[in-house]
Design an enzyme around this catalytic site. Structure first.
Site, short mmCIF file in Angstrom:
data_model
loop_
_atom_site.label_atom_id
_atom_site.label_comp_id
_atom_site.label_asym_id
_atom_site.label_seq_id
_atom_site.Cartn_x
_atom_site.Cartn_y
_atom_site.Cartn_z
N GLU A 385 0.83 -1.20 0.09
CA GLU A 385 -0.06 -0.09 0.03
C GLU A 385 0.81 1.31 0.05
OE1 GLU A 385 -3.48 0.15 0.21
OE2 GLU A 385 -3.93 -1.87 0.91
N THR A 387 5.29 1.99 -0.11
CA THR A 387 6.43 1.69 0.81
C THR A 387 6.62 2.97 2.07
OG1 THR A 387 8.00 2.94 -0.36
CG2 THR A 387 7.18 0.40 -0.78
N ASP A 389 8.94 4.81 2.50
CA ASP A 389 9.79 5.76 1.76
C ASP A 389 8.85 6.52 0.55
OD1 ASP A 389 11.65 5.90 3.39
OD2 ASP A 389 12.98 4.85 1.89
P1 TGC Z 1 0.98 11.22 -9.96
O1 TGC Z 1 1.31 11.94 -11.21
O2 TGC Z 1 1.08 11.70 -8.80
O3 TGC Z 1 -0.70 10.90 -10.34
C1 TGC Z 1 -1.20 10.36 -11.31
C2 TGC Z 1 -2.70 10.52 -11.49
O4 TGC Z 1 -3.38 10.26 -10.42
C3 TGC Z 1 -4.14 11.29 -9.53
N1 TGC Z 1 -3.79 10.82 -8.25
C4 TGC Z 1 -4.86 10.66 -7.53
N2 TGC Z 1 -6.28 10.57 -7.88
C5 TGC Z 1 -7.04 10.22 -6.66
N3 TGC Z 1 -6.47 9.77 -5.61
C6 TGC Z 1 -5.33 10.11 -5.24
N4 TGC Z 1 -4.83 9.62 -4.04
C7 TGC Z 1 -4.44 10.45 -6.30
N5 TGC Z 1 -3.08 10.45 -6.36
C8 TGC Z 1 -2.74 10.81 -7.41
C9 TGC Z 1 -3.25 12.55 -10.12
O5 TGC Z 1 -3.86 13.93 -9.82
C10 TGC Z 1 -2.87 12.11 -11.72
O6 TGC Z 1 -4.06 12.51 -12.16
P2 TGC Z 1 -3.93 12.94 -13.63
O7 TGC Z 1 -5.34 13.20 -14.18
O8 TGC Z 1 -3.15 14.19 -13.98
O9 TGC Z 1 -3.49 11.77 -14.46
O10 TGC Z 1 1.36 9.62 -10.11
P3 TGC Z 1 2.69 9.08 -10.24
O11 TGC Z 1 3.04 8.04 -11.20
O12 TGC Z 1 3.78 10.15 -10.21
O13 TGC Z 1 2.93 8.26 -8.85
C11 TGC Z 1 2.70 8.58 -7.52
C12 TGC Z 1 2.99 7.74 -6.46
C13 TGC Z 1 4.38 7.29 -6.46
C14 TGC Z 1 2.64 8.42 -5.17
C15 TGC Z 1 1.99 6.56 -6.61
O14 TGC Z 1 2.28 5.87 -7.81
C16 TGC Z 1 2.03 5.43 -5.57
O15 TGC Z 1 1.28 5.80 -4.60
N6 TGC Z 1 2.78 4.57 -5.61
C17 TGC Z 1 2.77 3.50 -4.59
C18 TGC Z 1 2.04 2.21 -5.34
C19 TGC Z 1 1.30 1.28 -4.30
O16 TGC Z 1 0.84 1.95 -3.27
N7 TGC Z 1 0.85 0.26 -4.43
C20 TGC Z 1 -0.19 -0.48 -3.62
C21 TGC Z 1 -0.43 -1.72 -4.28
S1 TGC Z 1 -1.94 -2.29 -3.68
C22 TGC Z 1 -1.21 -3.11 -2.21
O17 TGC Z 1 -0.35 -3.06 -1.99
C23 TGC Z 1 -2.19 -3.96 -1.57
S2 TGC Z 1 -1.93 -4.73 -0.30
C24 TGC Z 1 -3.44 -4.86 0.38
C25 TGC Z 1 -3.41 -6.01 1.65
O18 TGC Z 1 -3.06 -7.04 1.56
O19 TGC Z 1 -3.65 -5.20 2.88
P1 FAD Z 2 9.93 -1.53 -4.96
O1 FAD Z 2 9.06 -0.42 -5.86
O2 FAD Z 2 10.92 -1.96 -6.03
O3 FAD Z 2 10.74 -0.61 -3.88
C1 FAD Z 2 11.97 -1.11 -3.55
C2 FAD Z 2 12.54 -0.21 -2.52
O4 FAD Z 2 12.94 0.79 -3.39
C3 FAD Z 2 11.79 0.08 -1.35
O5 FAD Z 2 12.47 0.63 -0.36
C4 FAD Z 2 11.08 1.87 -2.02
O6 FAD Z 2 10.59 2.35 -0.83
C5 FAD Z 2 12.24 2.05 -2.88
N1 FAD Z 2 11.83 3.14 -3.79
C6 FAD Z 2 11.12 2.90 -5.09
N2 FAD Z 2 10.95 3.80 -5.61
C7 FAD Z 2 11.64 4.89 -5.06
C8 FAD Z 2 11.73 6.23 -5.10
N3 FAD Z 2 11.20 6.93 -6.24
N4 FAD Z 2 12.48 7.05 -4.12
C9 FAD Z 2 12.77 6.56 -3.20
N5 FAD Z 2 12.76 5.12 -2.95
C10 FAD Z 2 12.24 4.30 -3.99
N6 FAD Z 2 0.00 -5.24 -4.68
C11 FAD Z 2 -1.12 -5.17 -5.14
O7 FAD Z 2 -1.32 -4.76 -6.26
N7 FAD Z 2 -2.20 -6.07 -4.61
C12 FAD Z 2 -2.03 -6.78 -3.64
O8 FAD Z 2 -3.16 -7.27 -3.07
C13 FAD Z 2 -0.85 -6.73 -2.83
N8 FAD Z 2 -0.55 -7.39 -1.78
C14 FAD Z 2 0.68 -7.50 -1.24
C15 FAD Z 2 1.03 -8.36 -0.13
C16 FAD Z 2 2.02 -8.68 0.22
C17 FAD Z 2 2.21 -9.61 1.29
C18 FAD Z 2 3.41 -7.78 -0.31
C19 FAD Z 2 4.70 -7.85 0.29
C20 FAD Z 2 3.06 -7.04 -1.37
C21 FAD Z 2 1.84 -6.80 -1.81
N9 FAD Z 2 1.49 -5.98 -2.86
C22 FAD Z 2 0.23 -5.83 -3.47
C23 FAD Z 2 2.54 -5.21 -3.43
C24 FAD Z 2 3.10 -3.90 -2.76
O9 FAD Z 2 2.00 -2.90 -2.99
C25 FAD Z 2 4.45 -3.72 -3.40
O10 FAD Z 2 5.35 -4.66 -2.71
C26 FAD Z 2 4.89 -2.24 -2.97
O11 FAD Z 2 3.97 -1.24 -3.63
C27 FAD Z 2 6.41 -2.14 -3.34
O12 FAD Z 2 6.60 -2.55 -4.70
P2 FAD Z 2 7.97 -3.38 -4.92
O13 FAD Z 2 7.86 -4.47 -3.92
O14 FAD Z 2 7.95 -3.74 -6.37
O15 FAD Z 2 9.14 -2.39 -4.18
#
Ligand code: TGC
Ligand code: FAD
Length: 406
Positions: A385, A387, A389
């Site tokens: 969700e 990291t 950082d």
């Molecule tokens: P960026 O250019 O900032 O934004 C792209 C477009 O999205 C809009 N936007 C939002 N809109 C609604 N709500 C928000 N919170 C929004 N944040 C951004 C933004 O306005 C823009 O819109 P548009 O119209 O201009 O295109 O995007 P970026 O590519 O620079 O990325 C920003 C960053 C790094 C913060 C984002 O990519 C991010 O949050 N990365 C982290 C990825 C992540 O959290 N993955 C999670 C995967 S799911 C998961 O981990 C489930 S675990 C579940 C469990 O088991 O509990």
């Molecule tokens: P990376 O993106 O490769 O990051 C590696 C390291 O680099 C981290 O320390 C990060 O902070 C650092 N880093 C990356 N970019 C930058 C930057 N720009 N500046 C500074 N530091 C940076 N995803 C889903 O979509 N759905 C799920 O249901 C889901 N469930 C998960 C369940 C588990 C148990 C785990 C471990 C992960 C799950 N995820 C899911 C994925 C999770 O959201 C990703 O692992 C997470 O977003 C980080 O991506 P990554 O593992 O590829 O790490």
């Protein structure tokens, strides 16, 4: 009886009984409604009955207890903020937070199951889906008859989901989907997946992919040391024909999945606090009972320092969550505020777990106490969700107006 056996016997008794009560140093309970308290006591009873007695065994065996899905449905753990007409709870954000807090107090993996289903599957179908999609999927997901998962992360695109390569092509009467998602909670057992993929113009959309569609598979990820009672896997799409009516029509672009993440990250801010409070309470009880140098270890200043610092951080996190919940109820919370709470509370929980582990001495590394399991689980929670950082950078962007992601 050897010392460790005696300690184990005592520990087993207390684990089975699960005597947990939460700390409330600043009387935050007085800010809650009677309904909030009722929800908390019923979900706490549920966790004590259905999770605590079994969780160590499930985690040790890396077993996902699939039957918990139906039980979560029955107690209303799925989609608490989704309107009741679609099977949701129709509750406010404080109630949602309390549910996540109590479930993660039991185990982060159990909370993962609930928050993925509610915030990452039901929420996008409700928010970005049409009426037919809402009626078809939401009641079954809410009841726990179906389990869902959320596919955003890919092998080469984790923190940067915008770079995703999973894509679909318009083939007239259907879409053809190709690509791979990785690290997907619930995937090996999921009946459906909300999948984020790019169209031919590179625009991101959400698609509902159902188990059984030819070319769709969900291989399980093995060997995790964390979230062992949660099931994690891949989503593989090899020329999957997705019916056109399965595209979520009401929002596209990366903003759509990021909106889902806002909701789930808020739940994690509460959930991690639940794990932290469980560690603190266990350490407080252990310190009072464990005798060394002829006294309870609670009488030593260094142990008191640890407990005092834990309670301080827990109290600050409780206030943060409550305020964030009220902002969400008023529709005023921002992404950066949610990032601050997720980042802070998970870090605090990890530090509390580590300190609690020390207070438990050698017993802290065993499954007799929940500490090591919480600590290992939180190592995933600090990464998924967004990291630790990435949330720092989201805050940095908010403060300076300069995105430092790339
Ligand atoms: P960026 O250019 O900032 O934004 C792209 C477009 O999205 C809009 N936007 C939002 N809109 C609604 N709500 C928000 N919170 C929004 N944040 C951004 C933004 O306005 C823009 O819109 P548009 O119209 O201009 O295109 O995007 P970026 O590519 O620079 O990325 C920003 C960053 C790094 C913060 C984002 O990519 C991010 O949050 N990365 C982290 C990825 C992540 O959290 N993955 C999670 C995967 S799911 C998961 O981990 C489930 S675990 C579940 C469990 O088991 O509990
Ligand atoms: P990376 O993106 O490769 O990051 C590696 C390291 O680099 C981290 O320390 C990060 O902070 C650092 N880093 C990356 N970019 C930058 C930057 N720009 N500046 C500074 N530091 C940076 N995803 C889903 O979509 N759905 C799920 O249901 C889901 N469930 C998960 C369940 C588990 C148990 C785990 C471990 C992960 C799950 N995820 C899911 C994925 C999770 O959201 C990703 O692992 C997470 O977003 C980080 O991506 P990554 O593992 O590829 O790490």
């Amino acid at each position: 009886m050897s010392t460790i056996t005696a300690q184990s016997a005592k520990a087993k008794k207390s684990l089975k009984q699960d005597v947990y009560e939460h700390p409330d140093f600043y009387q935050i309970d007085s800010l809650l409604t009677e309904e909030h308290k009722l929800i908390r006591s019923s979900i706490r009873d549920f966790v004590k009955r259905e999770i605590s007695p079994y969780i160590e065994d499930w985690a040790q065996r890396a077993h996902f207890p699939y039957e918990i899905v139906k039980k979560f449905g029955e107690i209303g753990a799925f989609g608490p903020t989704i309107p009741q007409e679609y099977g949701g709870g129709g509750l406010d954000y404080i109630s949602y937070g309390i549910l996540m807090q109590e479930i993660e107090r039991g185990d982060s993996g159990m909370r993962s199951t609930a928050s993925v289903q509610g915030s990452l599957v039901m929420y996008p179908i409700y928010k970005f889906g049409n009426e037919a999609q809402r009626k078809k999927y939401l009641p079954k997901l809410a009841a726990g008859e179906w389990l869902g998962c959320f596919g955003l992360t890919e092998p080469d695109h984790g923190s940067n989901p915008n770079g995703m390569v999973t894509n679909f092509k318009d083939k007239g009467d259907h879409y053809l989907l190709n690509g791979t998602k990785m690290w997907i909670s619930n995937s090996p057992k999921a009946d459906l997946a909300v999948v984020w993929a790019k169209d031919e113009k590179g625009r991101i959309h959400g698609l509902i992919v159902e188990r059984g569609m030819p070319g769709f598979s969900t291989p399980e990820t093995h060997g995790k040391w964390s979230l062992r009672a949660s099931t994690t896997g891949e989503l593989v799409f090899d020329n999957v024909k997705v019916p056109k009516e399965n595209l979520l029509p009401n929002k596209s672009g990366l903003g759509a999945p990021l909106m889902c993440l806002d909701s789930a990250r808020y739940g994690i801010a509460w959930g991690a606090l639940g794990a932290a409070m469980d560690c603190y309470e266990s350490a407080r009880r252990y310190a009072a009972e464990r005798i060394q140098f002829g006294k309870p270890i609670a009488s030593f200043q260094l142990v008191q320092k640890k407990l005092s610092e834990m309670l301080t951080e827990i109290t600050k996190a409780q206030l943060l969550n409550w305020r964030l919940g009220t902002l969400l109820n008023e529709g005023k919370a921002t992404t950066a505020q949610i990032s601050l709470a997720k980042r802070n509370n998970v870090q605090v929980a990890l530090e509390i777990a580590r300190e609690a582990r020390q207070i438990h001495g050698g017993m802290g590394i065993t499954g007799e106490y929940p500490i090591m399991r919480h600590m290992m689980n939180l190592e995933s929670v600090v990464t998924y969700e967004g990291t630790h950082d990435i949330h720092l950078l989201i805050l940095g962007n908010e403060i300076t107006g300069i995105p430092a992601f790339s």
